[in-house]
Structure formats: structure tokens, C-alpha cells
Design a protein around this motif. Structure first.
Motif, PDB file in Angstrom:
ATOM      1  N   GLN A 135      24.092   0.311  53.478  1.00  0.00           N
ATOM      2  CA  GLN A 135      25.023   1.094  52.663  1.00  0.00           C
ATOM      3  C   GLN A 135      25.861   0.190  51.772  1.00  0.00           C
ATOM      4  N   CYS A 136      26.386  -0.873  52.348  1.00  0.00           N
ATOM      5  CA  CYS A 136      27.251  -1.776  51.601  1.00  0.00           C
ATOM      6  C   CYS A 136      26.489  -2.402  50.435  1.00  0.00           C
ATOM      7  N   HIS A 137      25.256  -2.838  50.693  1.00  0.00           N
ATOM      8  CA  HIS A 137      24.467  -3.440  49.620  1.00  0.00           C
ATOM      9  C   HIS A 137      24.197  -2.405  48.524  1.00  0.00           C
ATOM     10  N   MET A 138      23.840  -1.185  48.927  1.00  0.00           N
ATOM     11  CA  MET A 138      23.554  -0.145  47.939  1.00  0.00           C
ATOM     12  C   MET A 138      24.773   0.111  47.054  1.00  0.00           C
ATOM     13  N   LEU A 148      16.812  -6.123  54.124  1.00  0.00           N
ATOM     14  CA  LEU A 148      16.994  -4.929  53.304  1.00  0.00           C
ATOM     15  C   LEU A 148      15.841  -4.856  52.323  1.00  0.00           C
ATOM     16  N   ARG A 149      15.278  -3.669  52.176  1.00  0.00           N
ATOM     17  CA  ARG A 149      14.134  -3.471  51.285  1.00  0.00           C
ATOM     18  C   ARG A 149      14.417  -2.333  50.313  1.00  0.00           C
ATOM     19  N   PRO A 150      15.410  -2.532  49.438  1.00  0.00           N
ATOM     20  CA  PRO A 150      15.754  -1.451  48.523  1.00  0.00           C
ATOM     21  C   PRO A 150      14.652  -1.181  47.497  1.00  0.00           C
ATOM     22  N   GLU A 207      16.509   3.922  47.498  1.00  0.00           N
ATOM     23  CA  GLU A 207      16.159   4.115  48.902  1.00  0.00           C
ATOM     24  C   GLU A 207      16.059   2.747  49.550  1.00  0.00           C
ATOM     25  N   ASP A 208      16.326   2.690  50.833  1.00  0.00           N
ATOM     26  CA  ASP A 208      16.175   1.429  51.550  1.00  0.00           C
ATOM     27  C   ASP A 208      15.577   1.716  52.917  1.00  0.00           C
ATOM     28  N   SER A 229      12.522  -3.888  45.276  1.00  0.00           N
ATOM     29  CA  SER A 229      11.479  -3.521  44.311  1.00  0.00           C
ATOM     30  C   SER A 229      12.106  -2.594  43.280  1.00  0.00           C
ATOM     31  N   ILE A 230      11.671  -2.768  42.047  1.00  0.00           N
ATOM     32  CA  ILE A 230      12.179  -1.970  40.931  1.00  0.00           C
ATOM     33  C   ILE A 230      11.024  -1.116  40.408  1.00  0.00           C
TER      34      ILE A 230
END
Length: 168
Positions: free
Chosen positions: A66-69, A108-110, A87-88, A149-150
Motif C-alpha cells: 500500500q505504501c509503495h502504491m 513487490l510486483r506492481p 495492481e500488486d 511492469s508497465i
């Protein structure tokens, strides 16, 4: 600037005999923050917890994700990146030793979807600063790694496809 966070935890698993023995009590508890919905908690099922409730280890990994997002979304705004989805699928790895243990790593794999594919490189780079800005990640004593990933129009345009670094 100092911030305070008040959280209440109430153990609800005493049953009729409390902690007479290791198997005599439930690990169930409720996490409360004023004016917010309760979080039903327990221990990890490995430690006699209820798998239908959140455990502290999951909540720690969730807090990091959450913090990273939230840090990332701020970076996106300041860099002119229009993010349309995020999404992560975070993964935390913990090792127990004796009666204790510690997290070894969180990955983390956002998966970020952007409106403009031309912003993919900038969107990928924004994760670096977001990582530095995350208060929770700055507070833990283990690595918090990222494999972002973008995406644009359903196509991977930068980073690694999810699952490429699934091992922690």
C-alpha cells in the motif's frame, strides 16, 4: 513533522480457559482504529491461527504494498504520468528460528497501466523514488525489492512480465 497512529488490538480467543495450554486458546483478535471497520485477525495457520482472518505477516506485506502504491501514485502525478490502473501481487518471505523469526525479504510486483505508452520509461523510473519515499519500507530491517511492469492497452511496454521474478 511527527505523526501518530493509534491502533487498538483486542484478543477475543480466550474461550473458557484462556492460556491454560498451547492448544487451549484461539489466536483470534480484532484490530481497531477509531471510525474505521474492524480487521479480524489471527495468527498464521502454521501457528494455530484461523486462515479466514488476516494475520500480522500478511498485514505487514500489505502495508508495504500500500505504501509503495501511494508513493508511486504521487510520483506519477508529479511527473505527468497518467496511471489508469495499479495492481500488486506482493510476496513476503519469513524464516522462523527457535520461537521467533524474521522477514528475509518482501518482493513487490506492481503492474501499472499508463494512458500514454511514451511515458513507460518515466513510469518505470518513478518506482525508484516511490521506494525511497515509502515510510514503511524505510522502517523495516529487511530488503523490499521491486519488479514493476508497465502496461498500455494490454501490452507490456516496460519492466518484467508478472511472474518473471516470482521467487524471493
Amino acid at each position: 513533522m511527527r505523526h501518530e497512529y493509534r491502533v487498538g488490538v483486542e484478543w477475543t480467543g480466550a474461550g473458557d480457559v484462556g492460556t491454560e495450554g498451547y492448544r487451549s486458546y484461539a489466536r483470534d483478535h480484532v484490530v481497531r482504529v477509531a471510525s474505521l471497520p474492524d480487521i479480524l485477525g489471527s495468527a498464521d495457520p502454521t501457528f494455530r491461527g484461523d486462515r479466514t482472518r488476516h494475520n500480522p505477516e500478511q498485514l505487514l506485506v500489505a502495508a508495504l504494498a500500500q505504501c509503495h502504491m501511494l508513493s508511486y501514485l504521487h510520483q506519477a502525478v508529479t511527473r505527468g504520468i497518467v496511471v489508469t490502473a495499479y495492481e500488486d501481487e506482493a510476496l513476503g518471505v519469513m524464516t522462523t528460528q527457535g520461537t521467533g523469526g524474521a522477514f528475509d525479504r518482501v518482493l513487490l510486483r506492481p503492474r501499472v497501466t499508463v494512458r500514454d505508452a511514451d511515458m513507460a520509461a518515466v513510469a518505470l523510473e518513478a518506482h525508484v523514488q516511490a521506494s525511497k519515499d515509502c515510510f514503511i519500507a524505510s522502517s523495516v530491517a529487511f530488503p523490499v525489492d521491486h519488479a514493476p511492469s508497465i502496461w498500455h492497452d494490454g501490452m507490456l511496454v516496460a519492466g518484467e512480465a508478472p511472474g518473471a521474478d516470482a521467487r524471493a
